[in-house]
Each structure stands twice: as structure tokens, then as C-alpha cells.
Design a protein around this motif. Structure first.
Motif, mmCIF file in Angstrom:
data_model
loop_
_atom_site.group_PDB
_atom_site.id
_atom_site.type_symbol
_atom_site.label_atom_id
_atom_site.label_comp_id
_atom_site.label_asym_id
_atom_site.label_seq_id
_atom_site.Cartn_x
_atom_site.Cartn_y
_atom_site.Cartn_z
ATOM 1 N N ARG A 118 4.746 -6.340 5.521
ATOM 2 C CA ARG A 118 3.842 -5.889 4.322
ATOM 3 C C ARG A 118 2.634 -5.310 4.560
ATOM 4 O O ARG A 118 2.142 -4.501 4.008
ATOM 5 C CB ARG A 118 3.625 -6.978 3.217
ATOM 6 N N THR A 119 2.059 -5.693 5.790
ATOM 7 C CA THR A 119 0.682 -5.243 5.977
ATOM 8 C C THR A 119 0.875 -3.747 6.881
ATOM 9 O O THR A 119 -0.089 -2.985 6.885
ATOM 10 C CB THR A 119 0.134 -6.172 6.865
ATOM 11 N N ARG A 440 8.060 -7.368 -3.537
ATOM 12 C CA ARG A 440 7.429 -6.457 -2.779
ATOM 13 C C ARG A 440 8.183 -5.842 -1.594
ATOM 14 O O ARG A 440 7.967 -4.846 -1.159
ATOM 15 C CB ARG A 440 6.300 -7.446 -2.060
ATOM 16 N N ARG A 447 2.634 -2.319 -5.438
ATOM 17 C CA ARG A 447 1.401 -2.293 -6.120
ATOM 18 C C ARG A 447 1.118 -3.765 -6.863
ATOM 19 O O ARG A 447 1.990 -4.017 -7.719
ATOM 20 C CB ARG A 447 1.205 -1.261 -6.925
ATOM 21 N N SER A 451 -3.861 -5.586 -4.178
ATOM 22 C CA SER A 451 -3.303 -4.561 -3.257
ATOM 23 C C SER A 451 -2.943 -3.115 -3.669
ATOM 24 O O SER A 451 -2.115 -2.913 -4.530
ATOM 25 C CB SER A 451 -1.960 -5.506 -2.758
ATOM 26 N N GLU A 453 -2.759 -0.527 -1.084
ATOM 27 C CA GLU A 453 -2.856 0.346 0.085
ATOM 28 C C GLU A 453 -1.875 1.249 0.182
ATOM 29 O O GLU A 453 -0.876 1.488 -0.636
ATOM 30 C CB GLU A 453 -2.688 -0.636 1.196
#
Length: 454
Positions: A118-119, A440, A447, A451, A453
Motif C-alpha cells: 500500500r505504501t 484498500r 483514499r 491517506s 497519496e
């Protein structure tokens, strides 16, 4: 460049000469006098193995290409002597579009945690799991459109910017051109408050009153500060709305849609479903097949509450008539009691929205929810209140400003007819189809609170 997709190469019925494939290097194995590279282009789960012999142009071009590099390789597609693969590419020439530094490229290992991926959401589509998830997402969207087209529903596009709150919950994102601190909405762009939509339902009702059968499929937004695996601030909704429809028809429509999508995905995404069945949710494929074997169970809300009360289960939220069913209740009904999807209908009016049609008992409304194993509520909908006096009375009871809904009441003044519809959470449907347990991970760029990004 005339390109052959890897899915086409792997499904070829015969050898092919002088084809070109493009993709990203998944693995590289060096041996004396040759090396192997496996590449994937996202068109399918499988990789194409390419054999690069020493002395060829491809040998020189791919000398520094490791995992993550973007390449094009040309050569002959030939039968593979290796197990588990029908074809391999005998490379002749190659082009490297971009290298990936092995010291910095984050997808070196074969397995990474979902939390880590997820990062790096901008890269996770290159993994097997997320490539499969997003291909299933695409096929599911196609199946939805196909179902409604077969049933003569017209695709419409409802506004994303809205001045009304369909759900009445007030958890909406504000949209403004005012500078920070300015509060005079009369000077804003629309001369009034504006929000991102939580649902296109009210506008769909208007369009259904002229087009008969309509549906929308688009993004919706909820400013709900909820960090759960089932909630996101931006998600997609499928919302059909039809004139001349009753509650039984609405339940048939919801069940028909779910069954159509499941059948389509099982038929068209066997390889990708197989990955999730093996590595993410063992028994997934069998569970999806079982959903097609029996009709969905259908019970009134009051009966559902009795089942929960008599279950002997200690729920975190005890069940009693008049409460909104919680996820634990929904999952018990679908997973344990009925062991199949179940449709609960005729909910108490006090826990439902103003637009739902009141039943003759004056205690319940003609609402229905489709509950499925592992997820809980997948679909929520109702027959709409088409009788103007009852609609006005209900809105006044709930403190709604009638002037804000003048056009909505016009639909009841001029040729009112029975009508209804529902909303299906697209990401929840994908969670059901893949066994993925966090919303997610079925959204390409989720979103959620805190978060925003990529």
C-alpha cells in the motif's frame, strides 16, 4: 512496433516466427552460454520465458536488465521443453526502455505484505496479486454493463457535485472556491453549499421517470472518519433505478446481477481466481460456484431478528427489533445460518431514509439488503415513496427542508408511478470475488482518512 501480447503468445495454437513482446522483467537466471528472463506485460497472470543465447543481439542488449526493467524482446515462439509452460521465446533482438536499480527497486522479493505494498501503490500492479485483482476489477465492470444492457437499462451519468445530501447523514466532502476562513456561501461558485455526492439516487429517480430503466456506475464519496477494512472515502457504486417496479422485482434484479457477475468472472478469470483461491482465500472458487447452485434466501427483517435472537450466539451488538443489522449479524445469517446469500426485506421505517416507501403496517418500509458471505451487506435498496402526501409527511418528520427538494416532489406531482432501485458497492463486490479482506486492496489508489497519496 507490432506487438504480441503475452496472453496471446501463451494461448497460441502454433509456433510463431518473428514476434515482438513487451513487458517488465520478473526474473532473470544466468547460465553458461545463455540466460533466461521471464517477462510480464499485465495482460495475464502468466509470464513468458525468453531464452537469450550468447552472441545474439539480445544478449548484448539485455546484459544489464534485471528484475523491474522495461523491455521489448523479438524472436521466435517455440515449444518449451520445461514443465509447466507450453511456449518460450527464442530471443533474437531486444530493446531496454528502462533499467531498475536492483539496490533501489522495491519489488525484488516474490512476496510482500499488503501493508508494505500500500505504501508503493504506484508499483503494486506489477505483482501477481494486484495484477490479478485489477484484471478481475475490469472484467467485473464489463459484466455489470453487460447485465444491464441485456435487461434494457440505459447508462446515465449523474452529477458528482451536488447541493443535496441523499442519505441525510451529513458526512459529505465540501467543495468550495472560497478562501480559507471565508464562510459566506452566497459568494461561492454556486452561490450555495456544494458537496461531493454520496449517491446519484435522487437524480436517477428523475431520469427513470422518463427513460424507464436507468443505471449509473461511478465514484461516490463519504467523509466518514472510519478506518475499517470495509470503508473508503472514495469508492464506486452501481445504482440502477426503474419505474414500474415492486419489491419482489427489485430483489430479483439484485440477485440476477450478482449471479451474472459471479458466472462471468468464473468463466473469464479462471487463472486469476485460481491465484486467489490458492494464496489468499482457500475455497474461494468453490464458494463462488456454490452461490450459483441455489436461489438466494429471502426473509423479512423481523424473521432475521428472531433467527439472531434464537441463535445462542453472543454478538458484540445484541440483536433486537428496531436496530440496524451489524456486519456480524449479516455474516452470521449468510455464512452460518443460510450458508448462501440472503435478502432481508421490510425494515423498520425508523432506521431507514425518508424516500423509502412505507408499508401498510406503518411500521416498516419496502427496503431490501442483499447479504453475502464474508462481506455482509453488498446491496441496499428500496421501493421509493411515490405518494406525495406520505413523502412530505415523512420529510417533515425528519426535519428535511421541503424547499430543497421541490423538484423531487415534482416527480410525485406530475405522473407519479411506483419505482425503486438500489446501490451496490463495487469494491465490496470485488472483495467477495477475490477473497481480499481490505477495501484498500481492491482500489488501485485508495483514499482513506489521512491517506491521499499518489
Amino acid at each position: 512496433m507490432q506487438r504480441t501480447l503475452i496472453v496471446e503468445a501463451l494461448k497460441s495454437e502454433k509456433p510463431l516466427n518473428n514476434i515482438s513482446v513487451c513487458g517488465w522483467v520478473r526474473t532473470r537466471r544466468d547460465a553458461k552460454g545463455f540466460f533466461f528472463v521471464e517477462i510480464n506485460d499485465g495482460s495475464c497472470l502468466g509470464n513468458l520465458q525468453c531464452i537469450v543465447d550468447e552472441g545474439t543481439e539480445a544478449w548484448m542488449a539485455l546484459a544489464d536488465a534485471n528484475t523491474g526493467a522495461g523491455v521489448a524482446i523479438s524472436g521466435d515462439l517455440a515449444p518449451s521443453p520445461g514443465k509447466g509452460q507450453k511456449w518460450e521465446l527464442r530471443a533474437k533482438t531486444a530493446t531496454v526502455f528502462g533499467l531498475a536499480d536492483p539496490e533501489a527497486y522495491p519489488l525484488q522479493k516474490k512476496r510482500h505484505s499488503d501493508e508494505f505494498l500500500r505504501t508503493i501503490a504506484h508499483l503494486r500492479a506489477r505483482t501477481n496479486k494486484y495484477g490479478a485483482a485489477f484484471r478481475i476489477r475490469s472484467e467485473t465492470a464489463f459484466a455489470i454493463h453487460d447485465f444491464f444492457r441485456q435487461n434494457h437499462y440505459i447508462l446515465v451519468h449523474t452529477p458528482i457535485l451536488t447541493g443535496s445530501d441523499c442519505e441525510g447523514a451529513g458526512e459529505m466532502f465540501r467543495v468550495t472556491t472560497l478562501a480559507p476562513g471565508e464562510k459566506n456561501v452566497s459568494e461561492d461558485f454556486f452561490n450555495r453549499g456544494c458537496n461531493l455526492t454520496v449517491s446519484g439516487q435522487l437524480e436517477l429517480e428523475a431520469l427513470a421517470m422518463g427513460l424507464g430503466r436507468v443505471y449509473s456506475f461511478g465514484p461516490t464519496f463519504r467523509a466518514e472518519n472510519s478506518n475499517t477494512p470495509r470503508h473508503a472515502a472514495e469508492f464506486w457504486m452501481v445504482e440502477p433505478e426503474a419505474a414500474f417496479i415492486g419489491l419482489d422485482d427489485l430483489m430479483d434484479l439484485g440477485e440476477g446481477l450478482v449471479r451474472h457477475v459471479v458466472r462471468h468472472v468464473l468463466d473469464r478469470c479462471q487463472e486469476d481466481i485460481g491465484l486467489f483461491d490458492k494464496f489468499v482465500d482457500k475455497g474461494l472458487a468453490a464458494r463462488l460456484e456454490n452461490m450459483l447452485k441455489l436461489p438466494f434466501a429471502r426473509i423479512p427483517y423481523a424473521e432475521a431478528v428472531h433467527i439472531l435472537e434464537d441463535s445462542g450466539r453472543e454478538f458484540t451488538y445484541p440483536a433486537s427489533f428496531g436496530i440496524d443489522l451489524q456486519t456480524e449479524h449479516e455474516r452470521f445469517l449468510s455464512e452460518e445460518h443460510f450458508q448462501r446469500p440472503v435478502i432481508v426485506y421490510d425494515y423498520p421505517r425508523e432506521i431507514k431514509a425518508f424516500y423509502m416507501r412505507g408499508n401498510e403496517d406503518d411500521e416498516t418500509v419496502a427496503a431490501m439488503d442483499v447479504l453475502v458471505p464474508r462481506i455482509g451487506e453488498l446491496i441496499g435498496g428500496s421501493v421509493r415513496e411515490e405518494r406525495l402526501p406520505r413523502l412530505q409527511a415523512r420529510m417533515e418528520e425528519l426535519g428535511q427542508k421541503l424547499d430543497d427538494y421541490w423538484w423531487y416532489m415534482d416527480l410525485r406531482r406530475f405522473g407519479t408511478v411506483p419505482h425503486g432501485g438500489f446501490g451496490l458497492g463495487f469494491e465490496r463486490l470485488l472483495m467477495m470475488l477475490t477473497g481480499i479482506t481490505n477495501i484498500r486492496d481492491v482500489l488501485p489508489f485508495p483514499r482513506t482518512p489521512g491517506s491521499l497519496e499518489f
